[in-house]
Write a protein that holds these residues in place. Structure first.
Motif, mmCIF file in Angstrom:
data_model
loop_
_atom_site.group_PDB
_atom_site.id
_atom_site.type_symbol
_atom_site.label_atom_id
_atom_site.label_comp_id
_atom_site.label_asym_id
_atom_site.label_seq_id
_atom_site.Cartn_x
_atom_site.Cartn_y
_atom_site.Cartn_z
ATOM 1 N N ALA A 127 17.622 99.726 -41.703
ATOM 2 C CA ALA A 127 17.256 98.782 -41.726
ATOM 3 C C ALA A 127 17.749 98.289 -43.326
ATOM 4 O O ALA A 127 18.346 99.190 -44.177
ATOM 5 C CB ALA A 127 15.161 98.666 -41.892
ATOM 6 N N CYS A 128 17.905 96.859 -43.230
ATOM 7 C CA CYS A 128 18.028 96.109 -44.540
ATOM 8 C C CYS A 128 17.917 96.106 -45.806
ATOM 9 O O CYS A 128 16.661 95.527 -45.541
ATOM 10 C CB CYS A 128 18.856 94.731 -44.268
ATOM 11 S SG CYS A 128 19.473 93.965 -45.928
ATOM 12 N N PRO A 129 18.353 97.048 -46.600
ATOM 13 C CA PRO A 129 17.361 96.922 -47.186
ATOM 14 C C PRO A 129 16.949 95.727 -48.276
ATOM 15 O O PRO A 129 16.108 95.558 -48.788
ATOM 16 C CB PRO A 129 17.794 98.539 -49.093
ATOM 17 C CG PRO A 129 19.243 98.333 -48.248
ATOM 18 C CD PRO A 129 19.598 97.758 -46.932
ATOM 19 N N SER A 130 17.719 95.247 -48.965
ATOM 20 C CA SER A 130 17.313 93.470 -49.079
ATOM 21 C C SER A 130 15.914 93.214 -48.445
ATOM 22 O O SER A 130 15.344 92.661 -49.141
ATOM 23 C CB SER A 130 17.917 92.844 -49.252
ATOM 24 O OG SER A 130 19.520 93.200 -49.989
ATOM 25 N N CYS A 131 16.393 93.066 -47.564
ATOM 26 C CA CYS A 131 15.089 92.117 -46.579
ATOM 27 C C CYS A 131 14.347 92.636 -46.114
ATOM 28 O O CYS A 131 13.613 92.193 -44.719
ATOM 29 C CB CYS A 131 15.931 91.235 -45.889
ATOM 30 S SG CYS A 131 16.818 92.062 -44.045
ATOM 31 N N LYS A 132 14.650 94.335 -45.741
ATOM 32 C CA LYS A 132 13.521 95.167 -45.295
ATOM 33 C C LYS A 132 13.416 94.823 -43.803
ATOM 34 O O LYS A 132 12.579 94.990 -43.225
ATOM 35 C CB LYS A 132 12.140 95.471 -45.399
ATOM 36 C CG LYS A 132 12.396 95.471 -47.228
ATOM 37 C CD LYS A 132 11.204 95.232 -47.978
ATOM 38 C CE LYS A 132 10.724 95.927 -49.440
ATOM 39 N NZ LYS A 132 11.676 95.530 -50.321
ATOM 40 N N GLY A 133 14.223 94.857 -43.242
ATOM 41 C CA GLY A 133 14.752 94.024 -41.791
ATOM 42 C C GLY A 133 14.373 92.636 -41.172
ATOM 43 O O GLY A 133 14.518 92.555 -39.963
ATOM 44 N N THR A 134 13.457 92.364 -42.182
ATOM 45 C CA THR A 134 12.645 91.052 -41.337
ATOM 46 C C THR A 134 13.950 89.702 -41.509
ATOM 47 O O THR A 134 13.703 88.826 -40.844
ATOM 48 C CB THR A 134 12.470 90.511 -42.603
ATOM 49 O OG1 THR A 134 13.317 89.632 -43.723
ATOM 50 C CG2 THR A 134 10.878 91.345 -43.130
#
Length: 173
Positions: A127-134
Motif C-alpha cells: 500500500a502506498c504510504p502517502s495515501c494508505k491505499g485510498t
C-alpha cells in the motif's frame, strides 16, 4: 460521453449522441442549481480539446467564479468565522473562503495521490504510504482549512452526483 467526441450531433432515429447532452442541460434546469453540467464539462469535456477554438478554459474560469461565491455563501451561513468587524477581518475571511474554494475545486478535479499516481500501491505491491491505499491525495493545509476543504469537496461531489442522477433519470424516461 460519446457526444463530447462526436463529429455528428444529429438527433434522429439512427443518431443519438445528443441524448446525454440534452438530459444534462434539462437536469440543470430542473435541479435549479445550474452548476451540475458545468462540473461535468470542466472535469470531462474540456480535457478533450480537438481544435484550437474549442479551448475549455472559459468553463473552468466560470466554474471557479461560481464556486467561490457558493463557498462564500455556505461559509457565512455556517459561520466559519465570527462576523467580521473590521476591513482586515473581512479581507481575512474572504481570503479563507477563496483559498477553500480554489483548493476544494482543485482537489475534486484531480485528487489522485501523486506518489502512486492514483493506484494505491507501490511498485513493491505494498500500500502506498502517502495515501494508505485510498488512491486519493491528502488535503494539505492547517486543520481548520483542511476540514473546510474536505467539506466543500463533499459538496462538489454531492452536486455532481445529484446532477448525474437527474440526467440519468431523464435518459431512462
Amino acid at each position: 460521453m460519446s457526444s463530447v467526441n462526436s463529429s455528428d450531433l444529429r438527433d434522429d432515429d439512427r443518431h443519438h449522441a445528443t441524448d446525454a447532452l440534452a438530459a444534462s442541460a434539462i437536469a440543470d434546469e430542473t435541479g435549479g442549481v445550474g452548476l451540475g453540467s458545468l462540473l461535468y464539462r470542466v472535469k470531462y469535456a474540456d480535457g478533450t480539446v480537438h481544435k484550437l477554438f474549442e479551448s475549455g478554459t472559459n468553463n473552468l474560469a466560470a466554474l471557479l467564479r461560481i464556486w467561490v461565491v457558493a463557498v462564500t455563501e455556505k461559509a457565512q451561513a455556517r459561520k466559519w468565522v465570527p462576523t467580521p468587524r473590521t476591513a482586515w477581518d473581512m479581507d481575512a475571511a474572504y481570503g479563507l473562503y477563496r483559498r477553500v474554494a480554489e483548493a476544494s475545486l482543485a482537489h475534486w478535479m484531480d485528487g489522485r495521490c501523486n506518489t502512486c499516481n492514483g493506484t494505491g500501491i507501490q511498485v513493491t505491491q505494498h500500500a502506498c504510504p502517502s495515501c494508505k491505499g485510498t488512491k486519493r491525495a491528502q488535503i494539505v493545509g492547517g486543520r481548520l482549512e483542511s476540514e473546510k476543504i474536505a467539506d466543500m469537496v463533499g459538496e462538489l461531489e454531492g452536486l455532481y452526483q445529484a446532477h448525474g442522477g437527474r440526467a440519468a433519470a431523464m435518459l431512462r424516461n
